[in-house]
Write an enzyme that holds these catalytic residues in place. Structure first.
Site, mmCIF file in Angstrom:
data_model
loop_
_atom_site.group_PDB
_atom_site.id
_atom_site.type_symbol
_atom_site.label_atom_id
_atom_site.label_comp_id
_atom_site.label_asym_id
_atom_site.label_seq_id
_atom_site.Cartn_x
_atom_site.Cartn_y
_atom_site.Cartn_z
ATOM 1 N N GLY A 12 0.788 -1.233 0.000
ATOM 2 C CA GLY A 12 0.000 0.000 0.000
ATOM 3 C C GLY A 12 0.816 1.277 0.000
ATOM 4 O O GLY A 12 0.337 2.317 0.450
ATOM 5 N N ASN A 14 1.534 3.038 -2.555
ATOM 6 C CA ASN A 14 0.845 3.990 -3.446
ATOM 7 C C ASN A 14 -0.386 4.581 -2.767
ATOM 8 O O ASN A 14 -0.697 5.757 -2.941
ATOM 9 C CB ASN A 14 0.472 3.320 -4.765
ATOM 10 N N MET A 92 -3.946 -6.875 -7.109
ATOM 11 C CA MET A 92 -3.368 -7.954 -7.908
ATOM 12 C C MET A 92 -4.401 -8.823 -8.642
ATOM 13 O O MET A 92 -4.188 -10.031 -8.796
ATOM 14 C CB MET A 92 -2.502 -8.855 -7.004
ATOM 15 N N LEU A 95 -9.945 -7.249 -13.283
ATOM 16 C CA LEU A 95 -11.392 -7.107 -13.077
ATOM 17 C C LEU A 95 -12.142 -7.513 -14.349
ATOM 18 O O LEU A 95 -11.585 -7.517 -15.440
ATOM 19 C CB LEU A 95 -11.699 -5.672 -12.661
ATOM 20 N N ASN A 109 -5.219 2.929 -12.878
ATOM 21 C CA ASN A 109 -4.227 1.974 -12.389
ATOM 22 C C ASN A 109 -2.842 2.584 -12.558
ATOM 23 O O ASN A 109 -2.627 3.363 -13.473
ATOM 24 C CB ASN A 109 -4.330 0.688 -13.231
ATOM 25 N N HIS A 111 1.056 1.492 -13.308
ATOM 26 C CA HIS A 111 1.880 0.372 -13.768
ATOM 27 C C HIS A 111 3.346 0.823 -13.766
ATOM 28 O O HIS A 111 3.653 1.918 -14.254
ATOM 29 C CB HIS A 111 1.450 -0.062 -15.176
HETATM 30 C C1 GRF Z 1 3.479 -0.976 -7.525
HETATM 31 O O1 GRF Z 1 4.726 -1.212 -8.105
HETATM 32 C C2 GRF Z 1 2.456 -0.729 -8.589
HETATM 33 O O2 GRF Z 1 2.984 -0.134 -9.726
HETATM 34 C C3 GRF Z 1 1.996 -2.105 -8.942
HETATM 35 O O3 GRF Z 1 2.034 -2.822 -7.734
HETATM 36 C C4 GRF Z 1 2.937 -2.208 -6.824
HETATM 37 C C5 GRF Z 1 2.174 -1.901 -5.586
HETATM 38 O O4 GRF Z 1 2.886 -1.451 -4.507
HETATM 39 N N1 GRF Z 1 0.733 -2.058 -9.647
HETATM 40 P P1 GRF Z 1 2.153 -0.879 -3.235
HETATM 41 O O5 GRF Z 1 1.196 -1.950 -2.691
HETATM 42 O O6 GRF Z 1 1.415 0.366 -3.617
HETATM 43 O O7 GRF Z 1 3.256 -0.598 -2.245
#
Ligand code: GRF
Length: 208
Positions: A12, A14, A92, A95, A109, A111
């Protein structure tokens, strides 16, 4: 004020970037109203609790017989909370097409590569950064995009690049891409959306 739901499965970081940005007053006209995790042990849940997010829920695919039922539960929950924007932040799971239709241009999203390079099915986590190093490209970065029926294929909102350094490992690259790209771009894209500044025209996103 638009209601934002962040969907997570892991650390988490992000989500944290969005919460920190919100606490600095940078998410204009938006509020993180819900955090939904697909795992009950996701550290992201602790971050949501610490930030006092109003609605924190676990919806695990393990509790459903099919992906369709799992997604239907997520859709019902988002609808019942009257969510305006869904942010996939390390969520992960792919959908369903129905979900993409229902929330067209309202799901974003992040990436960890410069789409259309190193993306699509099978490109997640450290695999992305390993592929970047194996190929020998000199720049990489992150992309925030709207979600459609194609994995990592929706309209691109923001991208940011960094240089690949000699001696980088998948881990060092992942760290720099997160710190310098993902954590910067995602809150920015969320704020632009909440201000109504993203206009989608076909596969193009214009920032007004
Ligand atoms: C990030 O690298 C994001 O780009 C990808 O999954 C990872 C998530 O990290 N989709 P976090 O759970 O936000 O730390």
């Amino acid at each position: 004020m638009l209601k934002i739901a962040v969907l997570v499965s892991g650390g988490g970081s992000n989500l944290q970037a969005i919460l920190d940005s919100a606490s600095r007053g940078e998410i204009i006209n938006g509020k993180v109203y819900a955090v939904i995790s697909s795992r009950e042990d996701a550290y992201a849940l602790k971050r949501a609790e610490a930030a006092g997010v109003e609605h924190i829920k676990v919806i695990s695919p393990k509790d459903f017989e099919s992906r369709g039922e799992f997604t239907a539960k997520i859709t019902d929950t988002l609808k019942s909370l009257d969510i305006d924007l869904v942010v996939l932040a390390g969520f992960m799971h792919v959908l369903s097409d129905d979900f993409c239709r229902e929330y067209r241009n309202r799901v974003m999203n992040v990436h960890p590569s410069l789409i259309p390079a190193f993306c699509g099915d099978g490109y997640y986590g450290l695999r992305v950064h390993k592929s970047v190093l194996d190929y020998g490209v000199k720049v990489t970065g992150a992309t925030v995009h709207f979600v459609n029926e194609v994995t990592d294929g929706g309209p691109i909102i923001l991208q940011k690049s960094i240089e690949v350094r000699d001696g980088d490992t998948p881990e060092t690259l992942q760290r720099r891409v997160m710190e310098e790209c993902e954590w910067v771009l995602l809150p920015e894209a969320v704020s632009l959306f909440c201000q109504g500044r993203l206009e989608v025209c076909g596969n193009h996103v214009y920032i007004k």
